[in-house]
Scaffold this motif. Structure first.
Motif, PDB file in Angstrom:
ATOM      1  N   GLN A   1       0.826  -1.198   0.000  1.00  0.00           N
ATOM      2  CA  GLN A   1       0.000   0.000   0.000  1.00  0.00           C
ATOM      3  C   GLN A   1       0.862   1.250   0.000  1.00  0.00           C
ATOM      4  O   GLN A   1       1.921   1.293   0.628  1.00  0.00           O
ATOM      5  N   THR A   2       0.370   2.270  -0.692  1.00  0.00           N
ATOM      6  CA  THR A   2       1.025   3.570  -0.727  1.00  0.00           C
ATOM      7  C   THR A   2      -0.007   4.598  -1.164  1.00  0.00           C
ATOM      8  O   THR A   2      -1.107   4.257  -1.583  1.00  0.00           O
ATOM      9  N   VAL A   3       0.351   5.853  -1.083  1.00  0.00           N
ATOM     10  CA  VAL A   3      -0.479   6.917  -1.640  1.00  0.00           C
ATOM     11  C   VAL A   3       0.036   7.186  -3.044  1.00  0.00           C
ATOM     12  O   VAL A   3       1.225   7.382  -3.248  1.00  0.00           O
ATOM     13  N   ASP A   4      -0.885   7.180  -4.023  1.00  0.00           N
ATOM     14  CA  ASP A   4      -0.473   7.340  -5.416  1.00  0.00           C
ATOM     15  C   ASP A   4      -1.528   8.131  -6.176  1.00  0.00           C
ATOM     16  O   ASP A   4      -2.653   8.305  -5.711  1.00  0.00           O
ATOM     17  N   MET A   5      -1.146   8.610  -7.342  1.00  0.00           N
ATOM     18  CA  MET A   5      -2.015   9.449  -8.170  1.00  0.00           C
ATOM     19  C   MET A   5      -2.571   8.648  -9.337  1.00  0.00           C
ATOM     20  O   MET A   5      -1.806   8.162 -10.173  1.00  0.00           O
ATOM     21  N   ALA A   6      -3.901   8.514  -9.375  1.00  0.00           N
ATOM     22  CA  ALA A   6      -4.554   7.854 -10.501  1.00  0.00           C
ATOM     23  C   ALA A   6      -4.603   8.833 -11.666  1.00  0.00           C
ATOM     24  O   ALA A   6      -4.630  10.038 -11.460  1.00  0.00           O
ATOM     25  N   PRO A   7      -4.635   8.412 -12.884  1.00  0.00           N
ATOM     26  CA  PRO A   7      -4.682   7.048 -13.388  1.00  0.00           C
ATOM     27  C   PRO A   7      -3.310   6.489 -13.769  1.00  0.00           C
ATOM     28  O   PRO A   7      -3.188   5.331 -14.112  1.00  0.00           O
ATOM     29  N   LYS A   8      -2.248   7.316 -13.693  1.00  0.00           N
ATOM     30  CA  LYS A   8      -0.931   6.832 -14.147  1.00  0.00           C
ATOM     31  C   LYS A   8      -0.165   6.052 -13.079  1.00  0.00           C
ATOM     32  O   LYS A   8       0.722   5.285 -13.409  1.00  0.00           O
ATOM     33  N   PHE A   9      -0.465   6.276 -11.800  1.00  0.00           N
ATOM     34  CA  PHE A   9       0.161   5.567 -10.684  1.00  0.00           C
ATOM     35  C   PHE A   9       1.692   5.570 -10.774  1.00  0.00           C
ATOM     36  O   PHE A   9       2.324   4.528 -10.887  1.00  0.00           O
ATOM     37  N   PRO A  10       2.325   6.745 -10.695  1.00  0.00           N
ATOM     38  CA  PRO A  10       3.787   6.803 -10.824  1.00  0.00           C
ATOM     39  C   PRO A  10       4.528   6.063  -9.715  1.00  0.00           C
ATOM     40  O   PRO A  10       5.588   5.475  -9.957  1.00  0.00           O
ATOM     41  N   ARG A  11       4.014   6.079  -8.501  1.00  0.00           N
ATOM     42  CA  ARG A  11       4.679   5.377  -7.390  1.00  0.00           C
ATOM     43  C   ARG A  11       4.638   3.870  -7.604  1.00  0.00           C
ATOM     44  O   ARG A  11       5.614   3.177  -7.347  1.00  0.00           O
ATOM     45  N   LEU A  12       3.509   3.365  -8.075  1.00  0.00           N
ATOM     46  CA  LEU A  12       3.402   1.936  -8.371  1.00  0.00           C
ATOM     47  C   LEU A  12       4.355   1.556  -9.500  1.00  0.00           C
ATOM     48  O   LEU A  12       5.032   0.528  -9.426  1.00  0.00           O
ATOM     49  N   ALA A  13       4.430   2.382 -10.533  1.00  0.00           N
ATOM     50  CA  ALA A  13       5.343   2.103 -11.645  1.00  0.00           C
ATOM     51  C   ALA A  13       6.794   2.061 -11.160  1.00  0.00           C
ATOM     52  O   ALA A  13       7.569   1.187 -11.560  1.00  0.00           O
ATOM     53  N   GLN A  14       7.147   2.976 -10.259  1.00  0.00           N
ATOM     54  CA  GLN A  14       8.504   2.997  -9.698  1.00  0.00           C
ATOM     55  C   GLN A  14       8.765   1.717  -8.898  1.00  0.00           C
ATOM     56  O   GLN A  14       9.828   1.115  -9.008  1.00  0.00           O
ATOM     57  N   PHE A  15       7.785   1.302  -8.097  1.00  0.00           N
ATOM     58  CA  PHE A  15       7.940   0.080  -7.311  1.00  0.00           C
ATOM     59  C   PHE A  15       8.083  -1.146  -8.206  1.00  0.00           C
ATOM     60  O   PHE A  15       8.927  -2.012  -7.974  1.00  0.00           O
ATOM     61  N   LEU A  16       7.289  -1.226  -9.267  1.00  0.00           N
ATOM     62  CA  LEU A  16       7.362  -2.377 -10.173  1.00  0.00           C
ATOM     63  C   LEU A  16       8.675  -2.395 -10.949  1.00  0.00           C
ATOM     64  O   LEU A  16       9.224  -3.474 -11.211  1.00  0.00           O
ATOM     65  N   ASP A  17       9.200  -1.233 -11.301  1.00  0.00           N
ATOM     66  CA  ASP A  17      10.529  -1.179 -11.936  1.00  0.00           C
ATOM     67  C   ASP A  17      11.592  -1.727 -10.991  1.00  0.00           C
ATOM     68  O   ASP A  17      12.460  -2.502 -11.400  1.00  0.00           O
ATOM     69  N   HIS A  18      11.507  -1.338  -9.722  1.00  0.00           N
ATOM     70  CA  HIS A  18      12.439  -1.868  -8.718  1.00  0.00           C
ATOM     71  C   HIS A  18      12.288  -3.386  -8.601  1.00  0.00           C
ATOM     72  O   HIS A  18      13.278  -4.110  -8.552  1.00  0.00           O
ATOM     73  N   TRP A  19      11.059  -3.861  -8.561  1.00  0.00           N
ATOM     74  CA  TRP A  19      10.785  -5.306  -8.452  1.00  0.00           C
ATOM     75  C   TRP A  19      11.461  -6.054  -9.601  1.00  0.00           C
ATOM     76  O   TRP A  19      12.137  -7.052  -9.401  1.00  0.00           O
ATOM     77  N   ARG A  20      11.246  -5.581 -10.811  1.00  0.00           N
ATOM     78  CA  ARG A  20      11.783  -6.270 -11.995  1.00  0.00           C
ATOM     79  C   ARG A  20      13.311  -6.261 -12.024  1.00  0.00           C
ATOM     80  O   ARG A  20      13.934  -7.207 -12.503  1.00  0.00           O
ATOM     81  N   ARG A  21      13.927  -5.191 -11.503  1.00  0.00           N
ATOM     82  CA  ARG A  21      15.392  -5.099 -11.477  1.00  0.00           C
ATOM     83  C   ARG A  21      16.014  -5.903 -10.347  1.00  0.00           C
ATOM     84  O   ARG A  21      17.043  -6.545 -10.547  1.00  0.00           O
ATOM     85  N   GLU A  22      15.430  -5.882  -9.157  1.00  0.00           N
ATOM     86  CA  GLU A  22      16.102  -6.361  -7.957  1.00  0.00           C
ATOM     87  C   GLU A  22      15.577  -7.679  -7.387  1.00  0.00           C
ATOM     88  O   GLU A  22      16.277  -8.304  -6.604  1.00  0.00           O
ATOM     89  N   ILE A  23      14.375  -8.077  -7.722  1.00  0.00           N
ATOM     90  CA  ILE A  23      13.773  -9.254  -7.091  1.00  0.00           C
ATOM     91  C   ILE A  23      13.700 -10.392  -8.102  1.00  0.00           C
ATOM     92  O   ILE A  23      13.223 -10.217  -9.221  1.00  0.00           O
TER      93      ILE A  23
END
Length: 89
Positions: free
Chosen positions: A37-59
């Motif tokens: 969970q986080t606070v994010d701005m719809a509809p582009k969800f930049p925080r979620l996109a940043q988290f998913l980029d981190h996931w794909r790189r590091e996990i």
């Protein structure tokens, strides 16, 4: 951190809940779930996109699917400044 989240809510952000369904390399037939969970701005969800980029790189886990829910918890019109404070002891 909490102050940044409050500012994001005043700017139109809302609570985002993301459930990430994924496979681990050591158990490729087993689906696992991670809720974030986080606070994010719809509809582009930049925080979620940043988290998913981190996931794909590091996990080392392959994302199967993502379920999201977003709720505008606080809007500027819902904030009202007051001049007095009452403390009950």
């Amino acid at each position: 951190m909490q102050h940044d989240d409050f500012r994001k809510q005043l700017s139109g952000g809302g609570l985002l809940t993301a459930e990430i369904i994924y496979y681990r390399p050591d158990f490729p037939k087993l689906l696992q779930s991670f809720v974030w969970q986080t606070v994010d701005m719809a509809p582009k969800f930049p925080r979620l996109a940043q988290f998913l980029d981190h996931w794909r790189r590091e996990i080392e886990a392959v994302i199967h699917s993502i379920n999201i829910a977003h709720n505008d918890m606080l809007r500027p019109a819902q904030v009202r400044w007051v001049d007095e404070e009452l403390k009950i002891q």
